[in-house]
Design a protein around this motif. Structure first.
Motif, PDB file in Angstrom:
ATOM      1  N   GLU A 226     -61.001  27.865 -43.683  1.00 32.75           N
ATOM      2  CA  GLU A 226     -59.580  27.805 -43.363  1.00 32.75           C
ATOM      3  C   GLU A 226     -58.776  28.691 -44.324  1.00 32.75           C
ATOM      4  N   VAL A 227     -57.820  29.436 -43.755  1.00 31.61           N
ATOM      5  CA  VAL A 227     -56.873  30.240 -44.540  1.00 31.61           C
ATOM      6  C   VAL A 227     -55.478  29.784 -44.135  1.00 31.61           C
ATOM      7  N   PRO A 228     -54.737  29.096 -44.997  1.00 26.91           N
ATOM      8  CA  PRO A 228     -53.428  28.544 -44.624  1.00 26.91           C
ATOM      9  C   PRO A 228     -52.495  29.616 -44.056  1.00 26.91           C
ATOM     10  N   GLY A 229     -51.970  29.341 -42.867  1.00 29.42           N
ATOM     11  CA  GLY A 229     -51.030  30.253 -42.230  1.00 29.42           C
ATOM     12  C   GLY A 229     -51.674  31.364 -41.422  1.00 29.42           C
ATOM     13  N   TYR A 230     -53.018  31.433 -41.408  1.00 27.14           N
ATOM     14  CA  TYR A 230     -53.710  32.509 -40.706  1.00 27.14           C
ATOM     15  C   TYR A 230     -54.923  31.939 -39.977  1.00 27.14           C
ATOM     16  N   PRO A 231     -55.520  32.729 -39.071  1.00 22.17           N
ATOM     17  CA  PRO A 231     -56.742  32.251 -38.421  1.00 22.17           C
ATOM     18  C   PRO A 231     -57.849  32.016 -39.443  1.00 22.17           C
ATOM     19  N   SER A 232     -58.771  31.169 -39.121  1.00 23.92           N
ATOM     20  CA  SER A 232     -59.875  30.878 -40.037  1.00 23.92           C
ATOM     21  C   SER A 232     -60.857  32.047 -40.091  1.00 23.92           C
ATOM     22  N   ILE A 233     -61.621  32.104 -41.177  1.00 23.48           N
ATOM     23  CA  ILE A 233     -62.639  33.134 -41.370  1.00 23.48           C
ATOM     24  C   ILE A 233     -63.925  32.651 -40.715  1.00 23.48           C
ATOM     25  N   GLN A 234     -64.495  33.499 -39.864  1.00 21.14           N
ATOM     26  CA  GLN A 234     -65.752  33.178 -39.202  1.00 21.14           C
ATOM     27  C   GLN A 234     -66.881  33.926 -39.899  1.00 21.14           C
ATOM     28  N   LEU A 235     -67.978  33.229 -40.185  1.00 20.03           N
ATOM     29  CA  LEU A 235     -69.106  33.855 -40.881  1.00 20.03           C
ATOM     30  C   LEU A 235     -70.375  33.724 -40.047  1.00 20.03           C
ATOM     31  N   GLU A 236     -71.074  34.812 -39.912  1.00 20.67           N
ATOM     32  CA  GLU A 236     -72.391  34.852 -39.276  1.00 20.67           C
ATOM     33  C   GLU A 236     -73.285  35.678 -40.197  1.00 20.67           C
ATOM     34  N   ILE A 237     -73.960  35.003 -41.113  1.00 21.12           N
ATOM     35  CA  ILE A 237     -74.681  35.677 -42.185  1.00 21.12           C
ATOM     36  C   ILE A 237     -76.169  35.380 -42.058  1.00 21.12           C
ATOM     37  N   TYR A 238     -76.961  36.412 -42.230  1.00 21.81           N
ATOM     38  CA  TYR A 238     -78.412  36.308 -42.119  1.00 21.81           C
ATOM     39  C   TYR A 238     -79.064  36.733 -43.427  1.00 21.81           C
ATOM     40  N   GLN A 273     -71.320  40.970 -55.845  1.00 22.30           N
ATOM     41  CA  GLN A 273     -72.182  39.881 -55.374  1.00 22.30           C
ATOM     42  C   GLN A 273     -71.342  38.629 -55.102  1.00 22.30           C
ATOM     43  N   PRO A 274     -71.772  37.802 -54.159  1.00 21.44           N
ATOM     44  CA  PRO A 274     -72.981  37.948 -53.331  1.00 21.44           C
ATOM     45  C   PRO A 274     -72.778  38.780 -52.070  1.00 21.44           C
ATOM     46  N   TRP A 275     -71.550  39.271 -51.844  1.00 13.71           N
ATOM     47  CA  TRP A 275     -71.244  39.924 -50.568  1.00 13.71           C
ATOM     48  C   TRP A 275     -71.939  41.266 -50.430  1.00 13.71           C
ATOM     49  N   THR A 276     -72.307  41.887 -51.526  1.00 16.97           N
ATOM     50  CA  THR A 276     -72.997  43.177 -51.465  1.00 16.97           C
ATOM     51  C   THR A 276     -74.498  43.033 -51.648  1.00 16.97           C
ATOM     52  N   ASP A 277     -74.998  41.810 -51.631  1.00 14.44           N
ATOM     53  CA  ASP A 277     -76.428  41.592 -51.821  1.00 14.44           C
ATOM     54  C   ASP A 277     -77.211  42.279 -50.697  1.00 14.44           C
ATOM     55  N   PRO A 278     -78.182  43.144 -51.032  1.00 13.76           N
ATOM     56  CA  PRO A 278     -78.909  43.887 -49.986  1.00 13.76           C
ATOM     57  C   PRO A 278     -79.762  43.007 -49.086  1.00 13.76           C
ATOM     58  N   ARG A 279     -79.977  41.748 -49.469  1.00 14.92           N
ATOM     59  CA  ARG A 279     -80.770  40.854 -48.621  1.00 14.92           C
ATOM     60  C   ARG A 279     -79.937  40.209 -47.521  1.00 14.92           C
ATOM     61  N   LEU A 280     -78.635  40.426 -47.547  1.00 20.07           N
ATOM     62  CA  LEU A 280     -77.746  39.806 -46.562  1.00 20.07           C
ATOM     63  C   LEU A 280     -77.319  40.807 -45.504  1.00 20.07           C
ATOM     64  N   CYS A 281     -77.208  40.343 -44.284  1.00 24.53           N
ATOM     65  CA  CYS A 281     -76.629  41.132 -43.206  1.00 24.53           C
ATOM     66  C   CYS A 281     -75.886  40.173 -42.288  1.00 24.53           C
ATOM     67  N   GLY A 282     -75.131  40.724 -41.361  1.00 20.31           N
ATOM     68  CA  GLY A 282     -74.336  39.888 -40.478  1.00 20.31           C
ATOM     69  C   GLY A 282     -72.883  40.316 -40.508  1.00 20.31           C
ATOM     70  N   LEU A 283     -71.995  39.367 -40.299  1.00 19.48           N
ATOM     71  CA  LEU A 283     -70.579  39.722 -40.234  1.00 19.48           C
ATOM     72  C   LEU A 283     -69.704  38.608 -40.777  1.00 19.48           C
ATOM     73  N   VAL A 284     -68.535  39.028 -41.250  1.00 16.52           N
ATOM     74  CA  VAL A 284     -67.447  38.129 -41.638  1.00 16.52           C
ATOM     75  C   VAL A 284     -66.229  38.587 -40.848  1.00 16.52           C
ATOM     76  N   ASP A 285     -65.652  37.705 -40.054  1.00 21.42           N
ATOM     77  CA  ASP A 285     -64.580  38.077 -39.126  1.00 21.42           C
ATOM     78  C   ASP A 285     -63.297  37.342 -39.498  1.00 21.42           C
ATOM     79  N   PHE A 286     -62.203  38.112 -39.611  1.00 20.36           N
ATOM     80  CA  PHE A 286     -60.898  37.531 -39.936  1.00 20.36           C
ATOM     81  C   PHE A 286     -59.842  38.245 -39.110  1.00 20.36           C
ATOM     82  N   ALA A 287     -59.221  37.510 -38.185  1.00 19.87           N
ATOM     83  CA  ALA A 287     -58.253  38.115 -37.264  1.00 19.87           C
ATOM     84  C   ALA A 287     -56.909  38.391 -37.918  1.00 19.87           C
ATOM     85  N   GLY A 288     -56.685  37.912 -39.124  1.00 17.72           N
ATOM     86  CA  GLY A 288     -55.393  38.094 -39.767  1.00 17.72           C
ATOM     87  C   GLY A 288     -55.205  39.423 -40.460  1.00 17.72           C
TER      88      GLY A 288
END
Length: 606
Positions: A226-238, A273-288
């Motif tokens: 949840e982000v107050p005042g904005y759409p929530s952040i959606q995570l699809e991480i592998y 890190q951890p967002w730049t970790d080479p073992r992670l892939c996928g997406l983080v989506d934020f409409a705001g």
């Protein structure tokens, strides 16, 4: 403020989009925003010149207006979008992206001229013509026949720049749009197809655009945030063990790619890190997000972006914990493989080389814990099984000068098998509540079923005895009572008299090394409280940690060193043997091949 020359400002806006693929994606995005169910991108030659055509069955260009008025509106309102008044929540709900009214200008990076032909139910189709680097436009009746009925929109870009033709190849465009618009395509029932009429030979002519699948195992339990005042952040991480993979953790705004990886979000301090970790892939989506109007890449560091970064800070703690657990599991798998190979390398070593002393064992779930000759036995392996209060496997055993009082007693070995008319030495091990061996002040009473055989040669301390088997195959019990002052403990083992005991290929005497990270320390391995420790912080370990063959040889040399020191009971040997390991490991690193991992990387580079 106002622009001195409005068209000069338009020129700079149009030239701010340098990527023709992104410009094409903007045009396809317009089709998606119009609710199209079918979109076809046609790549062909028109009167000998390369062209790009996008046809869709969406609602059309401002469908509530008459065609001439609608086309005139978009030609004279550059920089203003009728979708701009939508809130981020509404854009997320409608999966709508356009908000700047400049997407059409991207055609400058693709070709020289663009025509927009639009038809809605009950109106004659009309055409808007725009030319690169020209403020003039033309509106006329649309001619020709189109494949869709009554309602359709066609965008035709002609005289495609020669340097752009190969960049906008059919397969390349399909892969780019699949990644760029992944969220949009997944959220809508839309068929997007690339028709490449310029493809030669057997090259694929019709290429469906399908959102790519991420490789790896999806990490559960993340988001939405949840982000107050904005759409929530959606995570699809592998999570993927392949750190050399081409996929990364990307950032989307309502389904449209705005950053291929978190390195592009340095302005939000998220390029770490951890967002730049080479073992992670996928997406983080934020409409705001507010994205850069020209390139539609990166994000504007405003209040919405700050809320996004704050929300991710909470998720980072969870993700770091998950990654740490994964790393521990990976290290455990590597350690199990290493121990298996080490046991294989020293299989039957102590049987073939009885002059060497076995190492003490402290295996979780094993009944082998120490050597009998350390506390008055005869040198056979002794065991403790299922004792309450046994210390955890990862906690070093702290020996006390005066362990006790007596809590339990165990009989080893297990199982007890003796050949007919043969003999077998057995031992008792009394321990206190912490699992520490009690060496003094304990009295033992042995008892063996007479059908099995006799107990002889009882040790002076009573802690060991020999079973002399009878002439017949039989099964019976061996019991012991241990007492220390008012404390009493009992144990019982089944004794089996068999015809013949087949020799087993044993890997006994190989303890699991405890890895201790002490960077800068000179020691490579050592024995501490009966535990074999290996320094994973030593520079030599760092050289072999990612090379399995060298890693096994290195640990085998350390194990051999400990056996020799223990067998001679002379600590003065530790120094010279440590130097021997140093010299041998140095030679190994310079002569051993890099292995399949290195070859794979070189092949990928080629």
């Amino acid at each position: 403020m106002r622009a001195h020359d409005p068209f000069e400002l338009i020129r700079w806006i149009a030239m701010s989009q340098p990527d023709p693929r992104k410009a094409l994606a903007e045009l396809v995005q317009n089709s998606l925003d119009a609710g199209a169910r079918q979109i076809r991108v046609n790549r062909a030659r028109l009167r000998g010149n390369p062209s790009i055509r996008i046809i869709d069955d969406g609602d059309g260009v401002i469908p509530e207006l008459e065609r001439t008025e609608a086309l005139r509106y978009i030609a004279t309102h550059i920089g203003h979008s009728r979708k701009r008044d939508l809130t981020p929540e509404q854009r997320m709900q409608l999966m709508t992206q356009g908000q700047y009214g400049i997407g059409l200008l991207g055609f400058w990076s693709i070709g020289e001229e663009m025509q927009i032909r639009s038809a809605v139910t009950g109106q004659k189709p009309m055409t808007l013509s725009l030319r690169r680097d020209s403020p003039e436009f033309e509106i006329d009746f649309a001619g020709g026949r189109l494949p869709l009925e009554e309602r359709w929109t066609e965008v035709l870009i002609t005289n495609v720049h020669p340097e752009v033709v190969s960049i906008l190849g059919g397969r390349r465009v399909a892969e780019y749009l699949a990644a760029e618009l992944r969220g949009q395509l997944l959220a809508r029932e839309v068929e997007l197809v690339i028709e490449d009429r310029m493809a030669r030979g057997r090259s694929q002519k019709l290429i469906p655009v399908r959102p790519p699948n991420f490789l790896g195992e999806r990490i559960q339990g993340l988001g939405p945030i949840e982000v107050p005042g904005y759409p929530s952040i959606q995570l699809e991480i592998y999570f993927s063990a392949d750190e050399d993979g081409e996929q990364a953790l990307s950032v989307y705004a309502a389904g449209t790619l705005v950053a291929e990886n978190f390195h592009e979000l340095a302005n939000l301090d998220l390029d770490r890190q951890p967002w730049t970790d080479p073992r992670l892939c996928g997406l983080v989506d934020f409409a705001g997000f507010q994205v850069s109007p020209g390139t539609r890449r990166r994000v504007v560091p405003d209040a919405a972006a700050a809320g996004f970064a704050e929300g991710l800070a909470k998720a980072a703690l969870v993700l770091e914990r998950i990654l740490a657990e994964r790393e521990e599991q990976r290290a455990a798998r590597v350690d199990r493989t290493l121990l298996r190979d080490l046991k294989r390398a020293f299989r039957d070593f102590f049987s073939a080389r009885p002059e060497f002393s076995m190492m003490p064992l402290h295996e979780k779930g094993s009944d082998v814990s120490d050597r009998a000759d350390d506390w008055g036995g005869t040198g056979e392996t002794i065991a403790v099984s299922g004792l309450p209060g046994e210390p955890a496997d990862d906690v070093p055993v702290q020996k006390s000068p005066e362990p006790g009082p007596l809590y339990a007693v165990a009989i080893t070995p297990t199982p007890i098998r003796v050949e007919r008319l043969g003999s077998r030495r057995v031992h008792a091990r009394p321990v206190d509540l912490s699992g520490r061996a009690i060496r003094k002040g304990v009295h033992f009473e042995w008892e063996l079923d007479p059908d099995v055989g006799l107990l002889v040669d009882v040790a002076a301390t009573g802690s060991a005895a020999t079973i002399e088997a009878g002439a017949n195959v039989a099964i019976g019990n061996l019991s012991i009572i241990a007492s220390q002052d008012e404390h009493v403990a009992r144990a019982k083992r089944v004794v089996e008299i068999v015809e013949v005991i087949k020799p087993a290929r044993s890997s006994g005497g190989i303890p699991t090394p405890k890895f201790v990270h002490e960077p800068g320390a000179n020691w490579r391995s050592r024995m501490v409280d009966g535990h074999w420790q290996v320094n994973s912080g030593h520079r030599d370990w760092g050289e072999v940690a990612e090379r399995p063959a060298l890693k096994l040889r290195y640990v085998a040399m350390l194990f051999a060193k400990e056996i020799v020191v223990r067998s001679h009971n002379d600590p003065r040997l530790a120094g010279p043997l440590e130097q021997l390991v140093d010299v041998a490991s140095y030679a190994d690193r310079n002569t051993a091949p890099r292995g399949p991992g290195g070859r794979k990387k070189r092949e990928r580079k080629r």
